[in-house]
Motif scaffolding. Structure first.
Motif, PDB file in Angstrom:
ATOM      1  N   LEU A  78       0.809  -1.211   0.000  1.00  0.00           N
ATOM      2  CA  LEU A  78       0.000   0.000   0.000  1.00  0.00           C
ATOM      3  C   LEU A  78       0.850   1.272   0.000  1.00  0.00           C
ATOM      4  O   LEU A  78       1.089   1.869  -1.027  1.00  0.00           O
ATOM      5  CB  LEU A  78      -0.968  -0.038   1.191  1.00  0.00           C
ATOM      6  CG  LEU A  78      -1.874  -1.290   1.179  1.00  0.00           C
ATOM      7  CD1 LEU A  78      -2.705  -1.378   2.441  1.00  0.00           C
ATOM      8  CD2 LEU A  78      -2.756  -1.296  -0.048  1.00  0.00           C
ATOM      9  N   GLY A  79       1.337   1.689   1.123  1.00  0.00           N
ATOM     10  CA  GLY A  79       2.095   2.935   1.146  1.00  0.00           C
ATOM     11  C   GLY A  79       2.914   3.046   2.409  1.00  0.00           C
ATOM     12  O   GLY A  79       2.810   2.224   3.321  1.00  0.00           O
ATOM     13  N   SER A  80       3.732   4.090   2.477  1.00  0.00           N
ATOM     14  CA  SER A  80       4.659   4.200   3.591  1.00  0.00           C
ATOM     15  C   SER A  80       5.275   5.591   3.593  1.00  0.00           C
ATOM     16  O   SER A  80       5.465   6.199   2.536  1.00  0.00           O
ATOM     17  CB  SER A  80       5.752   3.136   3.438  1.00  0.00           C
ATOM     18  OG  SER A  80       6.662   3.152   4.503  1.00  0.00           O
ATOM     19  N   ILE A  81       5.614   6.106   4.786  1.00  0.00           N
ATOM     20  CA  ILE A  81       6.328   7.377   4.865  1.00  0.00           C
ATOM     21  C   ILE A  81       7.821   7.161   5.100  1.00  0.00           C
ATOM     22  O   ILE A  81       8.593   8.112   5.101  1.00  0.00           O
ATOM     23  CB  ILE A  81       5.733   8.298   5.942  1.00  0.00           C
ATOM     24  CG1 ILE A  81       5.739   7.617   7.315  1.00  0.00           C
ATOM     25  CG2 ILE A  81       4.324   8.727   5.554  1.00  0.00           C
ATOM     26  CD1 ILE A  81       5.281   8.536   8.444  1.00  0.00           C
ATOM     27  N   ASN A  82       8.232   5.913   5.318  1.00  0.00           N
ATOM     28  CA  ASN A  82       9.649   5.529   5.343  1.00  0.00           C
ATOM     29  C   ASN A  82      10.519   6.476   6.178  1.00  0.00           C
ATOM     30  O   ASN A  82      11.349   7.217   5.643  1.00  0.00           O
ATOM     31  CB  ASN A  82      10.176   5.457   3.905  1.00  0.00           C
ATOM     32  CG  ASN A  82       9.342   4.548   3.043  1.00  0.00           C
ATOM     33  OD1 ASN A  82       9.262   3.356   3.270  1.00  0.00           O
ATOM     34  ND2 ASN A  82       8.661   5.131   2.051  1.00  0.00           N
TER      35      ASN A  82
END
Length: 498
Positions: free
Chosen positions: A270-274
């Motif tokens: 999905l997604g990530s701010i890493n």
């Protein structure tokens, strides 16, 4: 090569304007492209599903060497497409040519890597077969011989990504892994690059014919209708789903899948701010250099990587860091994003942050055209970050947030509040890292890949890679969507006892 605008089903190109049509979009010129693509009908989709189910009966019996030859042949046929593929994809995405050349080879090498794994272990996927021999003398009862091996699940639905038109799309990692496992694949092509998907499907069809594989082993369907996606994941013949995209779309598909009689795995990246954690000694010694590399990493692909660094945790008073960021970002040029909807979301998110109390806009890049996205870097305190849940969300595009921390205790508070991430990086000297054991121990429970003194952008395709993480970065913490272990998602264990 003239595009048909149709879907590939059982070796045939099907589709017409009866169910509506759509066009690809040129991000570079902010206008639709010429070719019409036809929305597949429900009947045509059901035909592709039935053909995949029939193909499974034959494809699951192929030897590992036959599958390896098939994967190698697909890779070769991608190369045969030549510069026409690159030209079309650039029109549909405006991604740089060098980036597309590299991604094309990554996609080719992914297919070849799975082929090599099949050849290395011809009687068991990844060499996972386990045998316990019989012991007839055991008391009070004899011990039977048992053997653990793995079987393919069945037809798999794959949803292509917008931001990786090759490596995470039609013939990308999910498709390669499922085919290697012995599963037919139905790809729902992404409508951001439909022509690219059609050319890749032609490469797959050529390989099917060369290798005499069942025609239903691969299908590519075109549609801008959300209903088609839900019909696909609800079909009883589909036994697993691979997805790369947004949390909102994933949740909608999950809601449909919950209604199925048979529960099936949903492998969604999905997604990530890493988060990027710059530790004190490193910040003092190399603050300006780290600022440069963070800006470079964030600007890659204009921020459209799932591993783009979106959260930078920096010690207060880090000499030269914020000045270097302001200089880099202030001199950066704007660029396009993949679709008008992504541009709209980016501009909304950056506008919201610009108007938040206690959040400052440290720098923004030059905006050359209204339909471009220019880089934005914001900054705030730890207290503001912890109190403002909206700051924890991913902004897809060239944006990052600096959070200024005072001590390790504040870092631990932030890590504790983080949602699941694909990656996180620790930047520190050896003394920093030696002193950060509590931080490292906590951080590993928040991420799928923990990086030391390197940027998160760039994912190596190899056996030891893990591209996934705790929810919401992905929906299954036990699987990776990159690397040869991705094949295990589309297999199930079986024990033979004699």
């Amino acid at each position: 090569m003239t595009l048909t605008g149709q879907s590939l089903i059982a070796g045939q190109w099907l589709g017409n304007s009866d169910n509506g049509e759509f066009k690809a979009f040129s991000p570079a010129h902010n206008v639709p492209l010429e070719t019409n693509f036809f929305n597949i009908s429900v009947n045509e989709l059901e035909l592709s599903i039935n053909e995949a189910e029939n193909a499974f009966l034959a494809y699951r019996k192929t030897t590992f060497e036959q599958r390896a030859l098939f994967l190698d042949c697909i890779a070769e046929q991608i190369i045969v497409l030549g510069d026409e593929l690159l030209t079309l994809t650039q029109q549909e995405t405006n991604l740089p040519l060098a980036r597309l050349q590299g991604e094309r080879m990554r996609t080719v090498n992914q297919l070849k890597a799975f082929a090599q794994v099949l050849r290395e272990s011809p009687d068991s996927p990844m060499g996972l077969k386990v045998i316990d021999e019989a012991d007839n003398s055991r008391q009070p009862l004899p011990k039977p011989r048992t053997e653990l091996n793995y079987l393919p699940l069945g037809p798999v639905a794959v949803f292509g990504a917008s931001n990786f038109p090759y490596a995470f799309s039609t013939l990308g990692g999910d498709t390669a892994a499922a085919l290697a496992a012995g599963c037919p694949v139905i790809v729902k092509n992404h409508d951001a690059h439909p022509g690219t998907g059609e050319l890749m499907a032609r490469a797959a069809l050529a390989a099917i014919k060369i290798c005499a594989m069942p025609l239903g082993v691969f299908a590519m369907v075109q549609s801008k209708s959300y209903n088609i996606s839900h019909v696909l994941v609800a079909a009883p013949a589909i036994k697993a789903v691979g997805f790369t995209g947004s949390l909102s779309v994933a949740n909608a598909l999950k809601a449909t899948m919950v209604k199925r009689y048979e529960a099936i795995p949903f492998y969604a990246e999905l997604g990530s701010i890493n988060p990027q954690i710059i530790l004190p000694n490193k910040a003092r010694e190399q603050g300006a250099r780290i600022a440069q590399t963070l800006c470079q990493s964030m600007l890659m692909g204009n921020g459209q990587f799932c591993t783009s660094p979106g959260l930078w945790l920096v010690p207060t008073g880090c000499k030269g860091f914020e000045e270097e960021v302001a200089d880099w970002i202030g001199n950066s040029l704007s660029d396009t994003l993949l679709t008008p909807s992504i541009i709209k979301s980016f501009k909304y998110a950056t506008s919201q942050r610009s108007n938040m109390d206690q959040v400052s806009l440290l720098a923004k890049g030059k905006l050359e055209h209204d339909f471009h996205a220019n880089a934005h870097v914001f900054a705030c305190s730890v207290d503001t970050y912890l109190a403002t849940l909206a700051l924890h969300d991913e902004v897809f595009g060239p944006a990052a947030l600096i959070v200024r921390y005072e001590n390790e205790q504040q870092l631990l508070l932030i890590i504790d509040k983080l949602e699941g991430q694909l990656t996180a990086s620790l930047h520190g000297t050896q003394d920093d890292l030696d002193s950060a054991q509590c931080l490292t121990e906590m951080l590993q429970y928040k991420v799928g890949r923990l990086i030391t003194n390197q940027m998160p952008t760039g994912v190596e395709v190899c056996g030891s890679m893990n591209h996934g993480g705790p929810f919401p970065s992905s929906t299954n913490v036990r699987s990776t969507s990159v690397g040869t272990h991705a094949m295990l998602r589309f297999l199930r264990p079986i024990c033979y006892q004699s």
